[in-house]
Enzyme design. Structure first.
Site, PDB file in Angstrom:
ATOM      1  CE  LYS A 115      -6.842  42.493 -57.196  1.00 22.50           C
ATOM      2  NZ  LYS A 115      -7.854  43.425 -57.622  1.00 22.50           N
ATOM      3  CE  LYS A 198      -3.899  49.439 -62.250  1.00 22.69           C
ATOM      4  NZ  LYS A 198      -4.823  48.980 -63.251  1.00 22.69           N
ATOM      5  CE  LYS A 201     -11.451  45.936 -67.234  1.00 19.91           C
ATOM      6  NZ  LYS A 201     -10.538  44.986 -66.548  1.00 19.91           N
TER       7      LYS A 201
END
Ligand code: ADP
Ligand code: TRP
Length: 336
Positions: A115, A198, A201
Site C-alpha cells: 500500500k 490475483k 476488487k
C-alpha cells in the site's frame, strides 16, 4: 447459539464489486461452513475507510456485499451477518490490542508495504494498524477458524500473536485463530492477464471476473485471457498463465471438460480458442444466476436492512461477552 460448535469469523471489505477470488477464497467456504459452525460473517466497512471512499457510495457498497453473499448461498438465518461498524466492541478491542502491537512489526507487513508503494500520499495510521483491527474482528468472537484466501495468511499469523500477547499478560482469553479453506490449501484466484497478480476488487478490472458482470463482459474477458501458440513437446510443464487458466476451469467446469483439455495439452493438440469458449460458457452459467439474484435482492433494501439489524444484535451478544472479559483481564473493573 449452540456453544458446542466451533466459532468462525470472516469479513469482506466494502470496496467494490465481489469477484471470483472472493467467491472461491471466502464465500464458498462460508456457505459450506454455515450449518456446522457458529458463523459470524461481516462487511468490513471500517477497513474500507483507509482509502477514503465517498460517503454516498458506502451504503450501496455495503448492501451489495450483503446481497452478493446471499445470492452465493449464504443464509443469514443460519450464519450471523452484520456490518463491522454496528459493533462498537470491535473498535474497543482494537484499541486494547493496539497497545500490544509494535510499530516495527506493523511496518514489516507485506500488504502494508504494498500500500505504501501504491498510495505514497495516503499512508495513514489506519493502514498501518489494519492487521490490529482485523485481529479485533476475529478475537471479538473468540473464533478458531477464519475462512480466507491465501493473501490473508500473514494477517492471521499476526492475529495469533496479538491473542498470545494478551493471554500472556492478562490471562487466557483468546484461542489462536487459524486460516481455513475446504481442501488442503488456501486459495488464490489469479487474474486473466497472465501478470501473476490475483483477481481483486479494484485492480486488473479487465482481467477479473465479477459476480455482477454481464454475460457479454464475461465472454470478452475470458476470450482476452493470455495464452500462446501451445506446447511443442508432449507432457511439457504449463507456463504459469496457462496453469492459471486450467486452475480457473477446475473451479467452474465439470472434471471431464478439464481432463479433456489437459489431455489435449499433453498431446500438443490443444486449441486455446476452443478452451476459452468452453470456459466462457461455463462461467456464464455459473455467474448469471448469482448476478440476477443479487440484483433482485438489492431492489429490496428494507429486507437487507432487517438482516443487518438482526445480525448486529446477534453479533453484539457475543462481542459484549468478550469485551467484558477483556476489560476485566486488563483491570478495567472499577464499579464491582
Ligand atoms: P479484495 O482483495 O478483492 O479487495 P477483500 O480484501 O475484501 O477483497 O477480501 C475478501 C476475501 O476474499 C478475503 O478472504 C480474501 O482472502 C479473499 N480473496 C480476495 N481476492 C482473492 C483471490 N484472488 N483469490 C482468493 N481469495 C481472494
Ligand atoms: N483483511 C481482509 C481482506 O483484506 C478482510 C477482513 C477484515 C477480514 N477483517 C477480517 C477477513 C476478519 C477475515 C477476518 O481480505
Amino acid at each position: 447459539m449452540n456453544s458446542q460448535k466451533e466459532i468462525v469469523v470472516s469479513g469482506i471489505r466494502s470496496t467494490g464489486y465481489l469477484h471470483l477470488g472472493n467467491y472461491f477464497g471466502a464465500i464458498r467456504n462460508y456457505v459450506k461452513m454455515q450449518a456446522d459452525y457458529d458463523c459470524y460473517f461481516f462487511v468490513a466497512d471500517y477497513h474500507s475507510l483507509t482509502t477514503h471512499p465517498k460517503p454516498e457510495d458506502l451504503k450501496k457498497n455495503v448492501f451489495r456485499v450483503l446481497a452478493e453473499n446471499i445470492a452465493s448461498g449464504l443464509n443469514p438465518e443460519q450464519a450471523v451477518f452484520y456490518a463491522q461498524s454496528d459493533i462498537p466492541e470491535i473498535p474497543e478491542l482494537y484499541l486494547m490490542l493496539n497497545m500490544l502491537a509494535y510499530k516495527g512489526e506493523l511496518e514489516k507487513v507485506p500488504t502494508f508495504k504494498d500500500k505504501v508503494r501504491q498510495q505514497p500520499d495516503n499512508v495513514n495510521a489506519g493502514l498501518l494498524t489494519y492487521p490490529v483491527l482485523m485481529a479485533a474482528d476475529i478475537l471479538i468472537h473468540r473464533a478458531v477458524k477464519v475462512p480466507v484466501g491465501k493473501d490473508q495468511e500473514q494477517h492471521l499469523e499476526m492475529a495469533r500473536n496479538f491473542a498470545q500477547r494478551y493471554n500472556n499478560r492478562y490471562g487466557e482469553l483468546f484461542p489462536e485463530p487459524q486460516a481455513f479453506n475446504f481442501g488442503s490449501q488456501l486459495s488464490k484466484v489469479m487474474s486473466l492477464d497472465g501478470s501473476g497478480s490475483k483477481m481483486s476488487k479494484s485492480e486488473n478490472e479487465n482481467a477479473t471476473i465479477y459476480l455482477a458482470d454481464s454475460d457479454e463482459a464475461i465472454r470478452k474477458k475470458i476470450m482476452k485471457a493470455k495464452t500462446d501458440s501451445g506446447p511443442t513437446e508432449n507432457n511439457s510443464e504449463k507456463p504459469a498463465y496457462i496453469q492459471s487458466l486450467f486452475d480457473l476451469m477446475a473451479l467452474i467446469s465439470p472434471p471431464e471438460t478439464l481432463n479433456s483439455y489437459d489431455t489435449a495439452f499433453n498431446a500438443c493438440t490443444i486449441r486455446y480458442g476452443d478452451m476459452k469458449k468452453q470456459m466462457a460458457e461455463d462461467m456464464v452459467a455459473f455467474v448469471a444466476p448469482i448476478r440476477e439474484w443479487a440484483r433482485q435482492l438489492q431492489e429490496d433494501e428494507e429486507s437487507l436492512r432487517t438482516i443487518l439489524r438482526r445480525g448486529a444484535e446477534r453479533a453484539r451478544e457475543s462481542a459484549s461477552r468478550t469485551i467484558s472479559l477483556a476489560r476485566k483481564g486488563i483491570g478495567i473493573q472499577y464499579y464491582s
